[in-house]
Scaffold this motif. Structure first.
Motif, mmCIF file in Angstrom:
data_model
loop_
_atom_site.group_PDB
_atom_site.id
_atom_site.type_symbol
_atom_site.label_atom_id
_atom_site.label_comp_id
_atom_site.label_asym_id
_atom_site.label_seq_id
_atom_site.Cartn_x
_atom_site.Cartn_y
_atom_site.Cartn_z
ATOM 1 N N THR A 35 8.801 8.458 -1.928
ATOM 2 C CA THR A 35 7.926 7.370 -1.857
ATOM 3 C C THR A 35 7.634 6.591 -3.136
ATOM 4 O O THR A 35 7.358 5.506 -3.167
ATOM 5 C CB THR A 35 6.609 7.608 -1.255
ATOM 6 N N SER A 36 7.731 7.149 -4.212
ATOM 7 C CA SER A 36 7.260 6.527 -5.519
ATOM 8 C C SER A 36 8.535 6.134 -6.129
ATOM 9 O O SER A 36 9.790 6.764 -5.822
ATOM 10 C CB SER A 36 6.596 7.294 -6.563
ATOM 11 N N ASP A 129 8.120 15.993 6.068
ATOM 12 C CA ASP A 129 8.815 14.831 6.859
ATOM 13 C C ASP A 129 9.927 14.419 5.543
ATOM 14 O O ASP A 129 9.697 14.680 4.441
ATOM 15 C CB ASP A 129 7.998 13.607 7.110
ATOM 16 N N CYS A 130 10.935 13.620 5.930
ATOM 17 C CA CYS A 130 11.946 13.257 5.282
ATOM 18 C C CYS A 130 12.450 11.868 5.987
ATOM 19 O O CYS A 130 12.667 11.676 7.260
ATOM 20 C CB CYS A 130 12.987 14.278 4.750
ATOM 21 N N ASP A 131 13.392 11.048 5.158
ATOM 22 C CA ASP A 131 14.175 10.068 5.535
ATOM 23 C C ASP A 131 15.378 10.736 6.125
ATOM 24 O O ASP A 131 15.869 11.757 5.518
ATOM 25 C CB ASP A 131 14.747 9.298 4.261
ATOM 26 N N PRO A 132 15.780 10.522 7.472
ATOM 27 C CA PRO A 132 16.785 11.024 7.877
ATOM 28 C C PRO A 132 18.212 11.125 7.192
ATOM 29 O O PRO A 132 19.251 11.805 7.469
ATOM 30 C CB PRO A 132 17.167 10.293 9.237
ATOM 31 N N LYS A 153 11.078 5.739 14.186
ATOM 32 C CA LYS A 153 11.825 4.596 13.875
ATOM 33 C C LYS A 153 11.015 3.517 12.983
ATOM 34 O O LYS A 153 10.142 3.180 13.410
ATOM 35 C CB LYS A 153 12.422 3.984 15.248
ATOM 36 N N GLU A 154 11.849 3.274 12.065
ATOM 37 C CA GLU A 154 11.259 2.303 10.815
ATOM 38 C C GLU A 154 9.437 2.409 10.876
ATOM 39 O O GLU A 154 9.022 1.291 11.067
ATOM 40 C CB GLU A 154 11.372 1.052 11.121
ATOM 41 N N ASN A 155 9.226 3.697 10.555
ATOM 42 C CA ASN A 155 7.584 3.881 10.637
ATOM 43 C C ASN A 155 7.041 3.748 9.241
ATOM 44 O O ASN A 155 5.770 3.981 9.212
ATOM 45 C CB ASN A 155 7.359 5.290 11.075
ATOM 46 N N ILE A 156 8.116 3.534 8.147
ATOM 47 C CA ILE A 156 7.117 3.435 6.952
ATOM 48 C C ILE A 156 7.944 2.360 6.089
ATOM 49 O O ILE A 156 9.235 2.407 6.223
ATOM 50 C CB ILE A 156 7.253 4.813 6.224
ATOM 51 N N GLY A 160 11.096 -1.680 -0.292
ATOM 52 C CA GLY A 160 11.651 -2.861 0.242
ATOM 53 C C GLY A 160 12.324 -2.789 1.426
ATOM 54 O O GLY A 160 12.841 -3.782 1.651
ATOM 55 N N GLU A 161 12.138 -1.527 2.173
ATOM 56 C CA GLU A 161 12.822 -1.296 3.397
ATOM 57 C C GLU A 161 12.153 -0.749 4.344
ATOM 58 O O GLU A 161 11.484 0.422 3.991
ATOM 59 C CB GLU A 161 14.475 -0.804 3.360
ATOM 60 N N TRP A 162 12.348 -0.982 5.804
ATOM 61 C CA TRP A 162 11.548 -0.268 6.767
ATOM 62 C C TRP A 162 12.547 1.201 6.812
ATOM 63 O O TRP A 162 13.879 0.955 7.098
ATOM 64 C CB TRP A 162 11.800 -0.679 8.065
ATOM 65 N N CYS A 163 12.010 2.382 6.719
ATOM 66 C CA CYS A 163 12.736 3.521 6.846
ATOM 67 C C CYS A 163 12.328 4.357 8.039
ATOM 68 O O CYS A 163 11.052 4.220 8.321
ATOM 69 C CB CYS A 163 12.643 4.444 5.671
#
Length: 180
Positions: A35-36, A129-132, A153-156, A160-163
């Motif tokens: 996230t950072s 949690d992690c990005d798929p 889906k696109e929860n965070i 610069g992008e929904w992940c």
């Protein structure tokens, strides 16, 4: 406080560890799904100082440990948990210097953290949690016995992008089966 595994020492950070943490925190590939953003030397030092301060809180809720190779005394990453004592659960995280990927170190360190959480802190649930797109991360979660609970889906919004997010978890009674 420290934990040991066959190849690793998980220990409290020391302020001078920023030299080693910055080796991976300044790497774009390592930080891709964090996230950072990549960190400067000063930001790595400030993060460790923040961890050291939070480790002094009572009750303690942050356990953020340096992952150190026993054989060489080299700091290669971080593993940690943020505990919610009221809910009897914690969130698990990990990050590793790129040079040490695919050697089983994170699985070993994360397993030790699960054992600490369930056996010493008496937690009921530990989740992560992690990005798929971060297949290495969710494979670690599966390898250590966690099960996927959700695919959001696109929860965070990160960098610069929904992940999307995968959420994995393990309960205390499931841990007992995994470790036996």
């Amino acid at each position: 406080m420290k934990l040991t595994t066959p190849r690793l020492l998980l220990r409290e950070f020391q302020e001078e560890d920023w030299h080693f943490t910055n080796l991976y925190e300044s790497n774009e590939e390592v930080m891709r799904y964090q996230t950072s953003n990549t960190r400067t030397s000063q930001e790595s030092l400030e993060y460790i100082q923040q961890c050291l301060a939070e480790a002094q809180e009572d009750p303690r809720t942050l356990y953020d440990f340096a992952i150190v190779l026993e054989a060489t005394d080299m700091l290669i990453g971080r593993v940690g948990m943020k505990v919610d004592h009221d809910a009897e659960e914690a969130v698990l995280w990990y990050i590793l210097n790129r040079s040490y990927w695919n050697k089983g170190y994170i699985s070993e360190a994360a397993t030790a953290m699960l054992g600490f959480g369930f056996d010493q802190l008496n937690l009921h649930r530990i989740w992560a949690d992690c990005d798929p797109r971060n297949t290495g991360s969710y494979r670690v979660m599966e390898k250590i016995g966690m099960r996927r609970e959700a695919h959001f889906k696109e929860n965070i919004f990160i960098k610069g992008e929904w992940c999307d997010s995968y959420v994995y978890a393990i309960l205390d009674h499931e841990w007992k089966l995994v470790k036996s």
